[in-house]
Design a protein around this motif. Structure first.
Motif, PDB file in Angstrom:
ATOM      1  N   ILE A 316     -45.594 -59.067 -46.455  1.00 36.97           N
ATOM      2  CA  ILE A 316     -45.658 -58.778 -47.895  1.00 36.97           C
ATOM      3  C   ILE A 316     -46.565 -57.577 -48.151  1.00 36.97           C
ATOM      4  O   ILE A 316     -46.214 -56.658 -48.895  1.00 36.97           O
ATOM      5  CB  ILE A 316     -46.155 -60.019 -48.668  1.00 36.97           C
ATOM      6  N   VAL A 317     -47.734 -57.562 -47.522  1.00 38.57           N
ATOM      7  CA  VAL A 317     -48.680 -56.458 -47.719  1.00 38.57           C
ATOM      8  C   VAL A 317     -48.119 -55.163 -47.134  1.00 38.57           C
ATOM      9  O   VAL A 317     -48.177 -54.100 -47.771  1.00 38.57           O
ATOM     10  CB  VAL A 317     -50.044 -56.792 -47.080  1.00 38.57           C
ATOM     11  N   ASN A 318     -47.548 -55.244 -45.933  1.00 41.86           N
ATOM     12  CA  ASN A 318     -47.058 -54.032 -45.262  1.00 41.86           C
ATOM     13  C   ASN A 318     -45.845 -53.422 -45.947  1.00 41.86           C
ATOM     14  O   ASN A 318     -45.527 -52.248 -45.712  1.00 41.86           O
ATOM     15  CB  ASN A 318     -46.729 -54.342 -43.805  1.00 41.86           C
ATOM     16  N   SER A 319     -45.172 -54.198 -46.789  1.00 46.17           N
ATOM     17  CA  SER A 319     -44.026 -53.659 -47.529  1.00 46.17           C
ATOM     18  C   SER A 319     -44.461 -52.850 -48.749  1.00 46.17           C
ATOM     19  O   SER A 319     -43.662 -52.116 -49.339  1.00 46.17           O
ATOM     20  CB  SER A 319     -43.106 -54.801 -47.992  1.00 46.17           C
ATOM     21  N   MET A 320     -45.727 -52.957 -49.118  1.00 50.79           N
ATOM     22  CA  MET A 320     -46.185 -52.344 -50.359  1.00 50.79           C
ATOM     23  C   MET A 320     -46.123 -50.821 -50.350  1.00 50.79           C
ATOM     24  O   MET A 320     -45.693 -50.218 -51.352  1.00 50.79           O
ATOM     25  CB  MET A 320     -47.596 -52.828 -50.692  1.00 50.79           C
ATOM     26  N   PRO A 321     -46.532 -50.133 -49.268  1.00 53.44           N
ATOM     27  CA  PRO A 321     -46.455 -48.668 -49.312  1.00 53.44           C
ATOM     28  C   PRO A 321     -45.058 -48.128 -49.577  1.00 53.44           C
ATOM     29  O   PRO A 321     -44.894 -47.175 -50.357  1.00 53.44           O
ATOM     30  CB  PRO A 321     -46.966 -48.258 -47.924  1.00 53.44           C
ATOM     31  N   GLU A 322     -44.055 -48.730 -48.980  1.00 51.44           N
ATOM     32  CA  GLU A 322     -42.691 -48.246 -49.218  1.00 51.44           C
ATOM     33  C   GLU A 322     -42.244 -48.531 -50.647  1.00 51.44           C
ATOM     34  O   GLU A 322     -41.540 -47.719 -51.262  1.00 51.44           O
ATOM     35  CB  GLU A 322     -41.727 -48.901 -48.229  1.00 51.44           C
ATOM     36  N   LEU A 323     -42.656 -49.671 -51.190  1.00 52.20           N
ATOM     37  CA  LEU A 323     -42.330 -49.970 -52.585  1.00 52.20           C
ATOM     38  C   LEU A 323     -42.999 -48.972 -53.524  1.00 52.20           C
ATOM     39  O   LEU A 323     -42.410 -48.557 -54.528  1.00 52.20           O
ATOM     40  CB  LEU A 323     -42.764 -51.399 -52.930  1.00 52.20           C
ATOM     41  N   ILE A 324     -44.223 -48.586 -53.206  1.00 50.78           N
ATOM     42  CA  ILE A 324     -44.910 -47.578 -54.017  1.00 50.78           C
ATOM     43  C   ILE A 324     -44.174 -46.247 -53.935  1.00 50.78           C
ATOM     44  O   ILE A 324     -43.980 -45.564 -54.954  1.00 50.78           O
ATOM     45  CB  ILE A 324     -46.377 -47.428 -53.572  1.00 50.78           C
ATOM     46  N   ARG A 325     -43.769 -45.864 -52.732  1.00 54.46           N
ATOM     47  CA  ARG A 325     -43.039 -44.595 -52.579  1.00 54.46           C
ATOM     48  C   ARG A 325     -41.737 -44.608 -53.377  1.00 54.46           C
ATOM     49  O   ARG A 325     -41.380 -43.606 -54.028  1.00 54.46           O
ATOM     50  CB  ARG A 325     -42.756 -44.330 -51.101  1.00 54.46           C
ATOM     51  N   ALA A 326     -41.032 -45.729 -53.361  1.00 56.28           N
ATOM     52  CA  ALA A 326     -39.773 -45.823 -54.102  1.00 56.28           C
ATOM     53  C   ALA A 326     -40.009 -45.739 -55.607  1.00 56.28           C
ATOM     54  O   ALA A 326     -39.257 -45.073 -56.335  1.00 56.28           O
ATOM     55  CB  ALA A 326     -39.045 -47.123 -53.750  1.00 56.28           C
ATOM     56  N   GLU A 327     -41.063 -46.401 -56.062  1.00 54.77           N
ATOM     57  CA  GLU A 327     -41.371 -46.355 -57.493  1.00 54.77           C
ATOM     58  C   GLU A 327     -41.865 -44.965 -57.887  1.00 54.77           C
ATOM     59  O   GLU A 327     -41.523 -44.463 -58.965  1.00 54.77           O
ATOM     60  CB  GLU A 327     -42.417 -47.417 -57.826  1.00 54.77           C
ATOM     61  N   TRP A 328     -42.675 -44.342 -57.024  1.00 53.25           N
ATOM     62  CA  TRP A 328     -43.142 -42.981 -57.284  1.00 53.25           C
ATOM     63  C   TRP A 328     -41.950 -42.034 -57.406  1.00 53.25           C
ATOM     64  O   TRP A 328     -41.906 -41.180 -58.296  1.00 53.25           O
ATOM     65  CB  TRP A 328     -44.078 -42.524 -56.160  1.00 53.25           C
ATOM     66  N   ARG A 329     -41.001 -42.169 -56.503  1.00 53.46           N
ATOM     67  CA  ARG A 329     -39.802 -41.327 -56.547  1.00 53.46           C
ATOM     68  C   ARG A 329     -39.089 -41.487 -57.884  1.00 53.46           C
ATOM     69  O   ARG A 329     -38.727 -40.499 -58.525  1.00 53.46           O
ATOM     70  CB  ARG A 329     -38.878 -41.728 -55.394  1.00 53.46           C
ATOM     71  N   ARG A 330     -38.898 -42.718 -58.330  1.00 52.63           N
ATOM     72  CA  ARG A 330     -38.201 -42.958 -59.592  1.00 52.63           C
ATOM     73  C   ARG A 330     -38.954 -42.344 -60.758  1.00 52.63           C
ATOM     74  O   ARG A 330     -38.376 -41.642 -61.603  1.00 52.63           O
ATOM     75  CB  ARG A 330     -38.036 -44.467 -59.810  1.00 52.63           C
ATOM     76  N   VAL A 331     -40.278 -42.582 -60.818  1.00 49.85           N
ATOM     77  CA  VAL A 331     -41.076 -42.167 -61.970  1.00 49.85           C
ATOM     78  C   VAL A 331     -41.278 -40.658 -61.994  1.00 49.85           C
ATOM     79  O   VAL A 331     -41.109 -40.010 -63.032  1.00 49.85           O
ATOM     80  CB  VAL A 331     -42.422 -42.915 -61.962  1.00 49.85           C
ATOM     81  N   PHE A 332     -41.624 -40.062 -60.849  1.00 46.77           N
ATOM     82  CA  PHE A 332     -41.911 -38.633 -60.852  1.00 46.77           C
ATOM     83  C   PHE A 332     -40.649 -37.781 -60.910  1.00 46.77           C
ATOM     84  O   PHE A 332     -40.689 -36.654 -61.437  1.00 46.77           O
ATOM     85  CB  PHE A 332     -42.794 -38.254 -59.660  1.00 46.77           C
ATOM     86  N   CYS A 333     -39.543 -38.287 -60.439  1.00 47.02           N
ATOM     87  CA  CYS A 333     -38.296 -37.553 -60.644  1.00 47.02           C
ATOM     88  C   CYS A 333     -37.901 -37.577 -62.118  1.00 47.02           C
ATOM     89  O   CYS A 333     -37.369 -36.588 -62.639  1.00 47.02           O
ATOM     90  CB  CYS A 333     -37.194 -38.103 -59.751  1.00 47.02           C
ATOM     91  N   ALA A 334     -38.183 -38.679 -62.798  1.00 48.64           N
ATOM     92  CA  ALA A 334     -37.939 -38.707 -64.247  1.00 48.64           C
ATOM     93  C   ALA A 334     -38.822 -37.687 -64.958  1.00 48.64           C
ATOM     94  O   ALA A 334     -38.398 -37.070 -65.946  1.00 48.64           O
ATOM     95  CB  ALA A 334     -38.198 -40.109 -64.795  1.00 48.64           C
ATOM     96  N   LYS A 335     -40.037 -37.475 -64.460  1.00 44.36           N
ATOM     97  CA  LYS A 335     -40.935 -36.506 -65.083  1.00 44.36           C
ATOM     98  C   LYS A 335     -40.399 -35.089 -64.984  1.00 44.36           C
ATOM     99  O   LYS A 335     -40.769 -34.225 -65.793  1.00 44.36           O
ATOM    100  CB  LYS A 335     -42.327 -36.597 -64.451  1.00 44.36           C
ATOM    101  N   ILE A 336     -39.527 -34.823 -64.011  1.00 43.67           N
ATOM    102  CA  ILE A 336     -38.900 -33.493 -63.937  1.00 43.67           C
ATOM    103  C   ILE A 336     -37.446 -33.535 -64.408  1.00 43.67           C
ATOM    104  O   ILE A 336     -36.670 -32.614 -64.145  1.00 43.67           O
ATOM    105  CB  ILE A 336     -39.015 -32.882 -62.524  1.00 43.67           C
ATOM    106  N   GLY A 337     -37.084 -34.631 -65.101  1.00 40.11           N
ATOM    107  CA  GLY A 337     -35.794 -34.679 -65.781  1.00 40.11           C
ATOM    108  C   GLY A 337     -34.651 -35.283 -65.010  1.00 40.11           C
ATOM    109  O   GLY A 337     -33.499 -35.197 -65.455  1.00 40.11           O
ATOM    110  N   ILE A 338     -34.911 -35.908 -63.880  1.00 40.04           N
ATOM    111  CA  ILE A 338     -33.845 -36.447 -63.027  1.00 40.04           C
ATOM    112  C   ILE A 338     -33.849 -37.965 -63.122  1.00 40.04           C
ATOM    113  O   ILE A 338     -34.767 -38.626 -62.639  1.00 40.04           O
ATOM    114  CB  ILE A 338     -34.016 -35.977 -61.573  1.00 40.04           C
ATOM    115  N   ALA A 339     -32.811 -38.514 -63.736  1.00 40.28           N
ATOM    116  CA  ALA A 339     -32.752 -39.951 -63.971  1.00 40.28           C
ATOM    117  C   ALA A 339     -32.260 -40.721 -62.755  1.00 40.28           C
ATOM    118  O   ALA A 339     -32.636 -41.880 -62.559  1.00 40.28           O
ATOM    119  CB  ALA A 339     -31.847 -40.243 -65.173  1.00 40.28           C
ATOM    120  N   ALA A 340     -31.416 -40.103 -61.953  1.00 41.48           N
ATOM    121  CA  ALA A 340     -30.858 -40.767 -60.765  1.00 41.48           C
ATOM    122  C   ALA A 340     -31.185 -39.903 -59.548  1.00 41.48           C
ATOM    123  O   ALA A 340     -30.358 -39.107 -59.095  1.00 41.48           O
ATOM    124  CB  ALA A 340     -29.361 -40.960 -60.905  1.00 41.48           C
TER     125      ALA A 340
END
Length: 472
Positions: A316-340
């Protein structure tokens, strides 16, 4: 009493090892300086006369139905474990179940010494109270999970730190004050019965669908993943991510030496006590994982066979970095206008941040200007932006409504450090107009209101805040 708070105090019904009954210490001359009426209505609180509310929220009068107590907890502070911390300057008055059906704590912060004060005076001065009031309400308006501010009261008493300062009390609201450190104190004591009781209480209160300790661990992991990426998305630096400041609800808690980025640089640190940069902007995801590991270590102590749970907890703990990276990708791509976003889009977002750091670009204004203005003006070398923008604009041509995506992801305004400091200085002199204006502006952070255009300006050289402080 015309002020009515409909208390329903579940934490006070837990065993006495979880807390110490503790009434707040009265103050000399309480004066109400801020009251959050919309939050009060949500909590089912009927406001009273101003003087009456000042008495209650300063701690001079304990309202009917309250069960004041100081919570016990432990914690890692800058990586070093302290087995006994607890509420050293706060008293939990009790809980309400609001008109939305949600349970919330009502705590007085700065309400005097408790058995956990460790030689402290248990008080707060006006500056950190107003800082937390503004920043926590700004975070709420930004859509980021957070504790909130119900009231602020001047005490009419001095507080001595490096100098004599005006005292104050903050009435703080949280979905609970359960922290990683709340579990750590019982784990350190090997009190498995208390850990089991606390775990079930936390599940019932926050994650009713979680299945046992490992289900709670996974639920807290997911909440922290979302929270940390939201912090990064607005340039927020918590400043003191100790395990006793990590709420299992996934809310931001304890606004001590916190600050928002002006000029972007990933290694930025504001906290005066973070001398090694442990809690720098870019290290916050790693610290969130570290804190979750401490939570896992505490949780498994209650199990009959802790060794058998280590593998599941580690997964559970070791899965957290990849989950953060996936969420970062979603959020920061939205910040530059990319929804998908596609894989290549992540590199585009990373490249923009790299160029911003190299060119002293303002974090908030640069991202907002992607949709509203001229981002190149934020860069020391505007060509650095131009080179990045060419493939970016080509990529946006494939998106359905990138301008709307960016405007929803990028606030116009955050409570900048120099504005907070100026607001505090004015309030110390008795002028609350800057506080009220900053609150009004931060209540609508995505609105381009020209009446608050000056609050969007980065600090001049002589306005820059180099360090922030706990205020304890």
């Amino acid at each position: 009493m015309s002020l009515h708070i409909p208390f329903d105090n579940s934490y006070a019904r837990l065993p006495g090892t979880f807390f110490t009954e503790q009434a707040p210490t009265p103050v000399a001359a309480p004066r109400l300086v801020a009251f959050n009426e919309p939050l009060a209505r949500l909590m089912g609180i009927s406001p009273g006369e101003v003087e009456e509310m000042a008495q209650v929220f300063a701690g001079n009068r304990v309202p009917d139905g309250a069960a004041p107590l100081a919570q016990a907890y432990a914690g890692h502070q800058f990586g070093n474990f302290n087995p006994q911390l607890g509420d050293g300057r706060a008293v939990l008055l009790g809980e309400t179940v609001g008109t939305d059906g949600k349970r919330r704590d009502l705590q007085l912060k700065g309400s005097g010494p408790t058995p956990y004060s460790r030689m402290g005076d248990g008080r707060a001065w006006l500056g950190p109270v107003l800082r937390e009031y503004v920043v926590s309400e700004a975070m709420h308006a930004l859509g980021i999970p957070t504790t909130r501010a119900l009231a602020a009261v001047e005490t009419g008493e001095p507080v001595v730190r490096e100098e004599v300062l005006p005292g104050a009390v903050l009435a703080r609201v949280a979905s609970s004050h359960l922290r990683v450190g709340t579990f750590q104190i019982f784990a350190a004591r090997r009190e498995s019965d208390s850990l089991q009781r606390l775990t079930q209480y936390a599940i019932d209160r926050h994650y009713p669908h979680a299945d046992g300790p490992m289900g709670l661990l996974a639920a807290v992991r997911d909440a922290q993943v979302r929270l940390i990426v939201q912090w990064l998305s607005v340039g927020f630096i918590h400043g003191v991510m100790n395990t006793d400041n990590c709420a299992i609800s996934g809310e931001t808690i304890d606004y001590g030496p916190c600050a928002f980025l002006d000029t972007y640089h990933p290694e930025t640190v504001f906290s005066s006590i973070d001398r090694d940069g442990r809690y720098a902007y870019f290290r916050q995801p790693d610290i969130a994982v570290w804190n979750l590991a401490q939570f896992a270590t505490a949780l498994i102590q209650q199990l009959d066979d802790p060794e058998a749970a280590i593998e599941e907890a580690s997964d559970i703990v070791n899965s957290m970095p990849e989950l953060i990276r996936a969420e970062w990708r979603r959020v920061f791509c939205a910040k530059i206008g990319i929804a998908a976003p596609r894989d290549a889009d992540v590199g585009m977002a990373v490249d923009l941040l790299k160029r911003m750091a190299e060119n002293q670009a303002d974090f908030t204004n640069t991202f907002r200007a992607l949709s509203d203005g001229a981002p190149r003006d934020q860069f020391v070398d505007p060509e650095a932006f131009d080179q990045w923008a060419e493939p970016w604009r080509a990529r946006l041509a494939e998106e359905q409504d990138p301008q709307a995506v960016m405007r929803a992801a990028n606030p116009v305004l955050i409570p900048r450090n120099h504005r907070i400091e100026a607001m505090i200085a004015a309030a110390v002199d008795g002028d609350y107009a800057p506080f009220e204006r900053l609150m009004a502006a931060c209540a609508r952070p995505f609105a381009a209101d020209e009446a608050f255009a000056d609050l969007r300006r980065p600090p001049a050289v002589d306005e820059k805040v180099q360090a922030t402080f706990c205020g304890t």
